[in-house]
Structures are given as structure tokens and as C-alpha cells.
Motif scaffolding. Sequence first.
Motif, PDB file in Angstrom:
ATOM      1  N   ASN A 119      -2.022   8.057   0.126  1.00  0.00           N
ATOM      2  CA  ASN A 119      -1.488   7.489   1.370  1.00  0.00           C
ATOM      3  C   ASN A 119      -1.655   8.447   2.550  1.00  0.00           C
ATOM      4  O   ASN A 119      -1.999   8.037   3.661  1.00  0.00           O
ATOM      5  CB  ASN A 119      -0.007   7.138   1.199  1.00  0.00           C
ATOM      6  CG  ASN A 119       0.203   5.942   0.290  1.00  0.00           C
ATOM      7  OD1 ASN A 119      -0.754   5.295  -0.127  1.00  0.00           O
ATOM      8  ND2 ASN A 119       1.454   5.648  -0.015  1.00  0.00           N
TER       9      ASN A 119
ATOM     10  N   TYR B 187      -6.969  -1.009   4.709  1.00  0.00           N
ATOM     11  CA  TYR B 187      -8.181  -0.234   4.468  1.00  0.00           C
ATOM     12  C   TYR B 187      -9.252  -0.540   5.518  1.00  0.00           C
ATOM     13  O   TYR B 187      -9.944   0.361   6.008  1.00  0.00           O
ATOM     14  CB  TYR B 187      -8.716  -0.507   3.060  1.00  0.00           C
ATOM     15  CG  TYR B 187      -7.894   0.142   1.976  1.00  0.00           C
ATOM     16  CD1 TYR B 187      -7.872   1.529   1.835  1.00  0.00           C
ATOM     17  CD2 TYR B 187      -7.124  -0.612   1.100  1.00  0.00           C
ATOM     18  CE1 TYR B 187      -7.117   2.149   0.842  1.00  0.00           C
ATOM     19  CE2 TYR B 187      -6.367  -0.016   0.101  1.00  0.00           C
ATOM     20  CZ  TYR B 187      -6.362   1.360  -0.016  1.00  0.00           C
ATOM     21  OH  TYR B 187      -5.617   1.966  -0.988  1.00  0.00           O
TER      22      TYR B 187
ATOM     23  N   HIS C 123       0.837  -1.208   0.000  1.00  0.00           N
ATOM     24  CA  HIS C 123       0.000   0.000   0.000  1.00  0.00           C
ATOM     25  C   HIS C 123       0.867   1.252   0.000  1.00  0.00           C
ATOM     26  O   HIS C 123       0.636   2.187  -0.786  1.00  0.00           O
ATOM     27  CB  HIS C 123      -0.905  -0.010   1.237  1.00  0.00           C
ATOM     28  CG  HIS C 123      -1.737   1.223   1.380  1.00  0.00           C
ATOM     29  ND1 HIS C 123      -1.353   2.296   2.154  1.00  0.00           N
ATOM     30  CD2 HIS C 123      -2.914   1.573   0.829  1.00  0.00           C
ATOM     31  CE1 HIS C 123      -2.263   3.244   2.076  1.00  0.00           C
ATOM     32  NE2 HIS C 123      -3.226   2.834   1.285  1.00  0.00           N
TER      33      HIS C 123
ATOM     34  N   ARG D 280      -6.059   5.149  -6.803  1.00  0.00           N
ATOM     35  CA  ARG D 280      -5.378   5.760  -5.653  1.00  0.00           C
ATOM     36  C   ARG D 280      -4.604   7.029  -6.020  1.00  0.00           C
ATOM     37  O   ARG D 280      -3.378   7.062  -6.061  1.00  0.00           O
ATOM     38  CB  ARG D 280      -4.444   4.740  -4.999  1.00  0.00           C
ATOM     39  CG  ARG D 280      -5.170   3.489  -4.514  1.00  0.00           C
ATOM     40  CD  ARG D 280      -4.205   2.493  -3.913  1.00  0.00           C
ATOM     41  NE  ARG D 280      -4.790   1.163  -3.784  1.00  0.00           N
ATOM     42  CZ  ARG D 280      -4.135   0.091  -3.394  1.00  0.00           C
ATOM     43  NH1 ARG D 280      -2.840   0.180  -3.071  1.00  0.00           N
ATOM     44  NH2 ARG D 280      -4.735  -1.080  -3.323  1.00  0.00           N
TER      45      ARG D 280
ATOM     46  N   GLU E 248      -3.265  -5.619   1.924  1.00  0.00           N
ATOM     47  CA  GLU E 248      -3.752  -4.249   1.728  1.00  0.00           C
ATOM     48  C   GLU E 248      -5.178  -4.102   2.247  1.00  0.00           C
ATOM     49  O   GLU E 248      -5.548  -3.059   2.791  1.00  0.00           O
ATOM     50  CB  GLU E 248      -3.700  -3.884   0.247  1.00  0.00           C
ATOM     51  CG  GLU E 248      -2.313  -3.617  -0.284  1.00  0.00           C
ATOM     52  CD  GLU E 248      -2.359  -3.142  -1.722  1.00  0.00           C
ATOM     53  OE1 GLU E 248      -1.865  -2.027  -1.979  1.00  0.00           O
ATOM     54  OE2 GLU E 248      -2.892  -3.878  -2.577  1.00  0.00           O
TER      55      GLU E 248
ATOM     56  N   TYR F  20     -11.646  -2.152   0.231  1.00  0.00           N
ATOM     57  CA  TYR F  20     -10.433  -2.165  -0.599  1.00  0.00           C
ATOM     58  C   TYR F  20     -10.595  -1.198  -1.766  1.00  0.00           C
ATOM     59  O   TYR F  20     -11.647  -1.158  -2.421  1.00  0.00           O
ATOM     60  CB  TYR F  20     -10.189  -3.577  -1.116  1.00  0.00           C
ATOM     61  CG  TYR F  20      -8.989  -3.707  -2.021  1.00  0.00           C
ATOM     62  CD1 TYR F  20      -7.697  -3.745  -1.502  1.00  0.00           C
ATOM     63  CD2 TYR F  20      -9.147  -3.794  -3.409  1.00  0.00           C
ATOM     64  CE1 TYR F  20      -6.595  -3.867  -2.335  1.00  0.00           C
ATOM     65  CE2 TYR F  20      -8.043  -3.926  -4.246  1.00  0.00           C
ATOM     66  CZ  TYR F  20      -6.767  -3.957  -3.710  1.00  0.00           C
ATOM     67  OH  TYR F  20      -5.681  -4.087  -4.529  1.00  0.00           O
TER      68      TYR F  20
END
Length: 573
Positions: free
Chosen positions: A267, A302, A258, A315, A298, A309
Motif C-alpha cells: 500500500n 491501480y 485495497h 501484494r 480496486e 490490477y
Amino acid sequence: MAIHNNEIASALERLADLLDIEDANPFRVRAYRNAARTVGGYSRSMADMVEHGEDLSKLPEIGKDLADKIKTMVETGKLPVLNEAESRTPPALSDLMKIEGLGPKRVKILYQHLDIHSLEDLKRAANKGKIRELEGFGKKTEAMIKQRVERYSGAEKRTKLLVAQEVASALIKYLKRSQGVKQITVAGSYRRRKETVGDLDILVSAKKGSTVMTRFVNYEEIIEVISQGKTRSTVRLQSGLQVDVRVVPQVSYGAALHYFTGAKAHNIAVRKLGVKQGYKINEYGVFEDDKRIAGKTEAEVYQAVGLPYIEPELRENRGEIEAARKGKLPQLITQDELCGDLHAHTKASDGHHSLRQMAEAAAQLGYQYLAITEHSHRVTVANGLDKTRVLKHIKEIDKLNAQLDDIQLLKSIEVDIMEDGSLDLPDDVLAQLDLTVCSVHYKFNLSRTQQTERILKAMDNPHFNILGHPSGRLINEREPYDVDLERLMQGAKERGCFVELNAHPDRLDLTDDACLLAKEIGLKVAISTDAHSTNDLDFMHFGIGQARRGWLTADDVINTRPLNQLKRLLRRD
């Protein structure tokens, strides 16, 4: 040291440039350019094919002589005929031809009259007003050259996704042979499927005592080991790409994936959610005080902050966090939802394979249909189809369709949008086709208003279906033409037209932002490969990646429809 397809293609393209500057036989120049396109876009490695003794002359545009040259490059890393050309003509002149508007004739004049060998020479000459004095140039041309040199020189040098994929695939295959490797993933912008990447971030989980790091720093394509350690090493490859390999413990693999997939803004947003709940989130896991509570996957990361997810392509901190919180993340399109490809060429214009070969290749991909979109005749290619040849081509497709069981070829054309907004074929011909892809292939330098009005006028034609590669850009090579894309999209929706997401990795046109705009407007998109060979049909996954970055679902894409539904969509009643 292994050589990649993009390096072979670059050498062939440079050779074509230098021969073009020398006024060599145009057929010879074209042969090298066509070979460069074939090699650069081929899904299999030339080096692997040579190693297995395969006949390269069977590839499109690759005869025996070119096959021998490619084999020599694979085996020696050198192309003697290029070395000879570089001894006659400064090799840096090839770089000048990357400046839009500078063809071989102009480059030759600049070299002969102003002793210009490089981009820096060109910039100095433009700044001193020397270029305008040359016959055939003038003040406007000089200003244009100056602007484009500055833009080209200042551009961030990033690697096209196709090239990065070739390099990454070979490296991953090599690293997987290391002792003790459990998981290995390429993260970063590569995993987010950005159209270009700056470097490669590779994450590995491995058993204690694994040889993966030692094996990595001994990879034969490395030209510099920047740093070396037990859990992280950084190198630079002959391709120019910097590669970081990190070995992380299994318990932290999801958190590290991630973190290193990014984007940074995404992030940060996730970490802020963690802080609100009393958690610290980093590449080692999700921590409550000093206790790791998540990080193996990952999904755990989340879940710890109350989110489902989020797919890597989303992202970018463009609303995906809020959509996830509200349960409104899109069900992103996948390649297996496609029913066909709506942009492909054959030998009839400038493609490399026959109708039957293209049909059979598309059928092997599981498609129900493939649109054959040969070029129209006036502008784009020397072998484009005029009215008589289009009518003949229609009959050939009908005849072949009667013999095909598991796929149907759609009768189509990639018709040029002329400067005045007319289409490059008469309506009585266009009316006999299943669909049209309408594209701008020349006069890229019109003003924003003129270019926009040109395309909108073309859309007024009732036989206009899909706007092909809407911005005209070539990644790292040609800037998009100036056009009001939002106005075009609104106009297309109002008229019952669609826009293309051209999946060719040199184009990826629409951009991800433009895909988002189309979705907001409610304009549906066709994801097509612009294939010029059976191999090019494999480019579809690049388009799917771009579509996913643009939040597109199967419903947003017209070629997810079965043929009967597609035909209803294409009707402009």
C-alpha cells in the motif's frame, strides 16, 4: 453458541494426549486422533450436519460412539469424557506434547518426577538443570527441550488459514442475512491467502438503515465486544480471533478493499506512486486535491497510478509493483487449470477410502488422473506397503483402471527416504510405477549438511520423481528440518526431478518464498493434496493460494499437463 470443527478436533486431540499420558489402550488413543484429523479437515460443519440430522458415523474414522460424542459437543459445547480425563490428569500436560521431542512417556516422567504441569514449569526445570538428571534425558535432551520451549513460547500465535476460513465462512453467511447488505468481503492477510492470519477484517457496503452492524455485535460466537459504532465494530470470538467489521460507502468500496487487504508495504508503494502524480490515496479513494477521482473498484485505484490490477496474493511488495509497471505480472495459476492430483492415499495404507471412492471423487472434480501414493513400509505408518503388497496394489489399480472411463489412477508410492539416502523399496518395484513421491518422515534432527546430502543422494536414484513436503514442517506445530533448500532445488532440476507444494493446510509446504525460489531456478512444482480421504481432495485450493503467492503460473506446475505430457515430463532418460 455454535461450535466449529476445529474446536471439536482440538478437544478430541487433547483427550487423545491425556489418555496417551495415562498409558490408555493405544487403539483408543489412535481412534481419537484419527477422529480429530477427520473432523479438523472436514469441509462441512459438524454443527450443520447434526442440525440436518445426518449420520456422522458414516464419516471416515467416526464410529457410532464417536459420532455420539461429537453430537454431544455440538449440542452442549462439552465433551464429558474429556472432563473426566482432565480431572485425573492436569489438562496443561497436553500442551507439553506440542513441544517436539516430548511424547507421552517423557511428559509423564516430567510430571511424576519434577511435578511439571505447564510450559512455564518445564522452562524453569530446564534452566535449573533438573531435566538432565532424569533417566533417559541427559544434557543434550535438556538443551533441546529448553530451546524448543523458548521458540514455542515466543512464537506469534496466528490462526491457520483452514480454521480462519471456517470461522469466516460461518460469519459471512450470518452477516449476509442482514437487511440492506450489498457487498461483503474478508480482506487482510486472509484475502492474500497467507498460511496463517492474525485477525479478520471484513468490509461491507450496505443501504442506508442496514441492520448489519447491530446483527454483527449480536453474533452468538462473540465473547467480547471491544468496540461498537455505526461504521466500525470490533469483537473477539470464542475461537480467539479478533474481527473488525467496517461499513463503507459504495463509492469507496474499492479503495477500502485495497487499503485493508494490504500488505502495508504494498500500500505504501502504491501511495508513493500516487504522490508523484499529485494524488492522495487512502481508504476513502484516490483524490486530486479534494476531488475523489477513483475508488469505487480496486482496478480504479491501480489505474489511477498507471498500473494494471494486481492480484491480492501478490501484494507483498516483493517486486509486483515493478513487474506491473513493465507489463510483466505473471498469469497466476488457477485451480481449473489442474488436470490431476499427484499425492493421495487409500485404505491400503493410512487413508480412509477405497481406490474406487478416491477415483470417483477425483473424477467429480474434473481431473484426468489421480496418483495413488500409498506409504512405503519401513518407517512412516504401521500399515505401509512392502514389496509384495506394492505389486498386489499395482494389479488392483490396473484392474480398476480397465473399468474407469473418465479418469485414470496412476500407480505410485510415497516412499520413505532412509537416513543413508536410499529409498524404502527396491528398484525393480519402483520401476513398475508411473511415478514416485519421495519424502523424509523421520530423522528430522540431522545436521544441515547431512540432511541435504541424504536427499540429494536419494535424488540420484533414477526412480525418484517428486520430493514430497520438502521442509517437513507442520504449521504452528513442527519446525522445518534444517536443509539447504536452494541446493536441493538445483539438484532436483539437474536430475530431472520436481518438488511438491503440499496443499494440506497443516503443511503448505513449499512456502511462498520457496515457490518463488523454484520459479527463479526454473524447477517445476507439483501441487498435490496429500489426501487421506475423498474430502481431503478439496484442500487443493489452499495449495493454489500458496502457489499464487509464490508467483507460479500454469506452466510452472507439472499437474497442469494432460496425462501424456505429464508422463513425458516424469521420464528421467
